[in-house]
Design a protein around this motif. Structure first.
Motif, short mmCIF file in Angstrom:
data_model
loop_
_atom_site.label_atom_id
_atom_site.label_comp_id
_atom_site.label_asym_id
_atom_site.label_seq_id
_atom_site.Cartn_x
_atom_site.Cartn_y
_atom_site.Cartn_z
N SER A 25 0.84 -1.20 0.00
CA SER A 25 0.00 0.00 0.00
C SER A 25 0.87 1.24 0.00
CB SER A 25 -0.92 -0.01 1.23
OG SER A 25 -0.17 -0.09 2.40
N ASP A 26 0.89 1.90 -1.15
CA ASP A 26 1.63 3.15 -1.27
C ASP A 26 0.90 4.02 -2.29
OD1 ASP A 26 3.50 5.17 -2.25
OD2 ASP A 26 5.00 4.11 -1.09
N PRO A 27 0.44 5.18 -1.88
CA PRO A 27 -0.30 6.03 -2.82
C PRO A 27 0.55 6.52 -3.99
CG PRO A 27 0.16 7.21 -0.78
CD PRO A 27 0.54 5.78 -0.55
N GLY A 28 1.86 6.46 -3.85
CA GLY A 28 2.74 6.93 -4.92
C GLY A 28 3.01 5.92 -6.00
N GLY A 29 2.41 4.73 -5.90
CA GLY A 29 2.60 3.71 -6.92
C GLY A 29 3.74 2.75 -6.64
N TYR A 30 4.41 2.90 -5.51
CA TYR A 30 5.48 1.98 -5.12
C TYR A 30 4.85 0.65 -4.72
CZ TYR A 30 9.93 0.47 -3.05
OH TYR A 30 11.10 -0.20 -2.76
N GLY A 31 5.26 -0.45 -5.37
CA GLY A 31 4.63 -1.74 -5.13
C GLY A 31 5.62 -2.85 -4.87
N ASN A 32 5.14 -4.09 -4.99
CA ASN A 32 5.97 -5.25 -4.71
C ASN A 32 7.12 -5.41 -5.70
OD1 ASN A 32 4.67 -6.11 -2.37
ND2 ASN A 32 3.15 -7.33 -3.51
N TRP A 33 6.91 -4.97 -6.94
CA TRP A 33 8.00 -5.05 -7.90
C TRP A 33 9.18 -4.18 -7.46
CZ3 TRP A 33 8.45 -8.64 -11.44
CH2 TRP A 33 7.32 -9.26 -11.96
N GLU A 34 8.87 -2.97 -7.08
CA GLU A 34 9.93 -2.06 -6.63
C GLU A 34 10.55 -2.54 -5.33
OE1 GLU A 34 7.36 -0.02 -9.46
OE2 GLU A 34 6.94 -1.10 -7.60
N LEU A 35 9.72 -3.05 -4.41
CA LEU A 35 10.24 -3.51 -3.11
C LEU A 35 11.18 -4.69 -3.28
CD1 LEU A 35 10.20 -3.32 -0.02
CD2 LEU A 35 8.23 -4.87 -0.04
N SER A 36 10.80 -5.66 -4.11
CA SER A 36 11.65 -6.85 -4.30
C SER A 36 12.98 -6.48 -4.96
CB SER A 36 10.92 -7.90 -5.14
OG SER A 36 10.61 -7.38 -6.43
N THR A 37 12.92 -5.57 -5.94
CA THR A 37 14.16 -5.15 -6.61
C THR A 37 15.05 -4.34 -5.68
OG1 THR A 37 12.96 -5.12 -8.71
CG2 THR A 37 15.08 -3.97 -8.63
N ASP A 38 14.46 -3.44 -4.92
CA ASP A 38 15.25 -2.59 -4.03
C ASP A 38 15.89 -3.41 -2.91
OD1 ASP A 38 14.60 -0.44 -5.58
OD2 ASP A 38 13.05 0.34 -4.24
N ARG A 39 15.20 -4.42 -2.41
CA ARG A 39 15.80 -5.27 -1.37
C ARG A 39 16.97 -6.08 -1.93
NH1 ARG A 39 11.15 -7.74 2.72
NH2 ARG A 39 10.83 -5.79 3.88
N ALA A 40 16.82 -6.58 -3.15
CA ALA A 40 17.93 -7.31 -3.77
C ALA A 40 19.13 -6.39 -3.98
CB ALA A 40 17.47 -7.90 -5.10
N ASN A 41 18.87 -5.14 -4.37
CA ASN A 41 19.97 -4.19 -4.56
C ASN A 41 20.61 -3.80 -3.23
OD1 ASN A 41 20.97 -3.30 -7.09
ND2 ASN A 41 18.94 -2.50 -7.59
N ALA A 42 19.81 -3.71 -2.17
CA ALA A 42 20.36 -3.41 -0.85
C ALA A 42 21.29 -4.54 -0.40
CB ALA A 42 19.23 -3.20 0.16
N ALA A 43 20.89 -5.78 -0.67
CA ALA A 43 21.76 -6.92 -0.34
C ALA A 43 23.05 -6.87 -1.16
CB ALA A 43 21.02 -8.23 -0.57
N ARG A 44 22.93 -6.51 -2.44
CA ARG A 44 24.12 -6.43 -3.29
C ARG A 44 25.11 -5.38 -2.77
NH1 ARG A 44 25.74 -2.74 -6.55
NH2 ARG A 44 23.73 -1.66 -6.44
N ARG A 45 24.60 -4.20 -2.43
CA ARG A 45 25.50 -3.13 -1.98
C ARG A 45 26.24 -3.53 -0.71
NH1 ARG A 45 21.13 0.16 -3.83
NH2 ARG A 45 20.18 0.08 -1.75
N LEU A 46 25.53 -4.16 0.22
CA LEU A 46 26.19 -4.54 1.47
C LEU A 46 27.22 -5.64 1.23
CD1 LEU A 46 24.77 -4.79 4.96
CD2 LEU A 46 25.98 -6.78 4.10
N MET A 47 26.89 -6.63 0.39
CA MET A 47 27.81 -7.74 0.16
C MET A 47 29.05 -7.29 -0.60
SD MET A 47 25.18 -10.90 -0.61
CE MET A 47 26.47 -12.14 -0.48
N GLN A 48 28.88 -6.36 -1.52
CA GLN A 48 30.05 -5.87 -2.24
C GLN A 48 30.96 -5.03 -1.35
OE1 GLN A 48 28.39 -3.91 -5.71
NE2 GLN A 48 28.67 -5.73 -6.97
N SER A 49 30.40 -4.44 -0.33
CA SER A 49 31.22 -3.64 0.57
C SER A 49 31.86 -4.46 1.69
CB SER A 49 30.37 -2.52 1.19
OG SER A 49 29.35 -3.07 2.02
#
Length: 301
Positions: free
Chosen positions: A174-198
């Motif tokens: 639920s996000d009035p700005g259109g942020y949904g599960n597609w964005e959440l799943s991709t952003d979490r995967a990218n967050a994991a990538r940034r931490l693991m690369q560092s």
């Protein structure tokens, strides 16, 4: 008549020091060499085919110019490429490393490591209250940062590529700005990538970052189950090490004497195109021959 006096000379001979021969040193060196060869054979008998290939590659090219080389860790083979033959070894190593972390024992049920046709899959599954990410957020919590950092250090030692996937459950975001599960799943995967690369992964080790939203549920019969929200790390198989591209050797073809300017196009093309000459085979070194003999005996037994 006067009697002649007899003079007796007594010479004392100094005993010479006994010179010891150095032949025992040669015999001892032969014994140590044979003992070392025995230990190498015993070690190779308990290793995988991949390790044997790497050992043979080292003896064939000690300078390290070949595409198959050994490990640079003394007494360790942790940085060998992950293949279908040694995938279980990496799985056991990761499980053991996670078990040693006292803070992660409570989350053992949320970590699943399986062997798949694609490679070694490591899944970090969420709970109702959030196991690795803050609820509804892309921010990793303390447990998520600790676990991903541990995995990054273990996987950073191997040359295999890694893909990272993000998944959600079927609950709409639920996000009035259109942020949904597609964005959440991709952003979490990218967050994991940034931490693991560092914290351990090489910058070029991650080959893909994908977000699937709720399209690949872990439990399709329970689409709202929290375990459907997860991060998947796939260590992709590397069946063969890439062989270096051999540069062609150009050979200059001189123009035959007396050839007229009106030669055919085929003859001109042969003259202009570089010819590739095969390099002469290099004679095997004594160390390479010893390694081949040891491996041949292993195959016979």
């Amino acid at each position: 008549m006067a009697k002649r006096k007899t003079t007796i000379l007594i010479k004392k001979v100094q005993p010479q020091a006994v010179r010891h021969s150095g032949a025992w040193k040669v015999a001892y060196a032969d014994f140590v060499t044979a003992l070392m060869a025995l230990f190498i054979v015993l070690w190779l008998m308990n290793t995988s085919d991949q390790v044997r290939k790497l050992v043979a590659g080292y003896f064939n090219d000690p300078m390290g110019r070949a595409s198959v080389t050994g490990t640079d860790r003394s007494g360790s083979a942790d940085n060998l490429p992950l293949t279908k033959s040694n995938v279980k070894q990496l799985k056991q190593r990761l499980e053991h490393a996670i078990e040693q972390m006292a803070d992660l024992k409570a989350l053992a049920k949320q970590i699943e490591i399986t062997v798949t046709p694609e490679g070694l899959r490591i899944e970090l599954m969420e709970t109702k209250n959030g196991a690795f990410f803050e609820t509804g957020s892309t921010a990793l919590n303390a447990s998520g940062r600790e676990l991903l950092g541990l995995i990054a250090k273990e996987l950073g030692d191997i040359p295999n590529n890694i893909s990272i996937e993000g998944h959600t459950d079927a609950q709409p975001y639920s996000d009035p700005g259109g942020y949904g599960n597609w964005e959440l799943s991709t952003d979490r995967a990218n967050a994991a990538r940034r931490l693991m690369q560092s914290t351990g992964l090489r910058t070029n080790q991650v080959s893909q970052v994908r977000g699937y939203a709720d399209q690949k549920l872990r439990l399709p019969e329970h689409p709202l189950d929290p375990s459907n929200r997860r991060i998947s790390l796939i260590v992709q198989y590397m069946e063969r090490l890439p062989a270096p591209a051999a540069a062609p050797i150009a050979v200059t073809v001189s123009k035959p004497a007396g050839e007229m300017p009106g030669a055919s196009q085929a003859s001109a093309a042969k003259t202009a195109a570089p010819m590739v000459a095969a390099e002469p085979a290099k004679p095997a070194s004594p160390a390479a021959r010893i390694a081949e003999q040891l491996l041949a005996r292993l195959h016979r037994h």
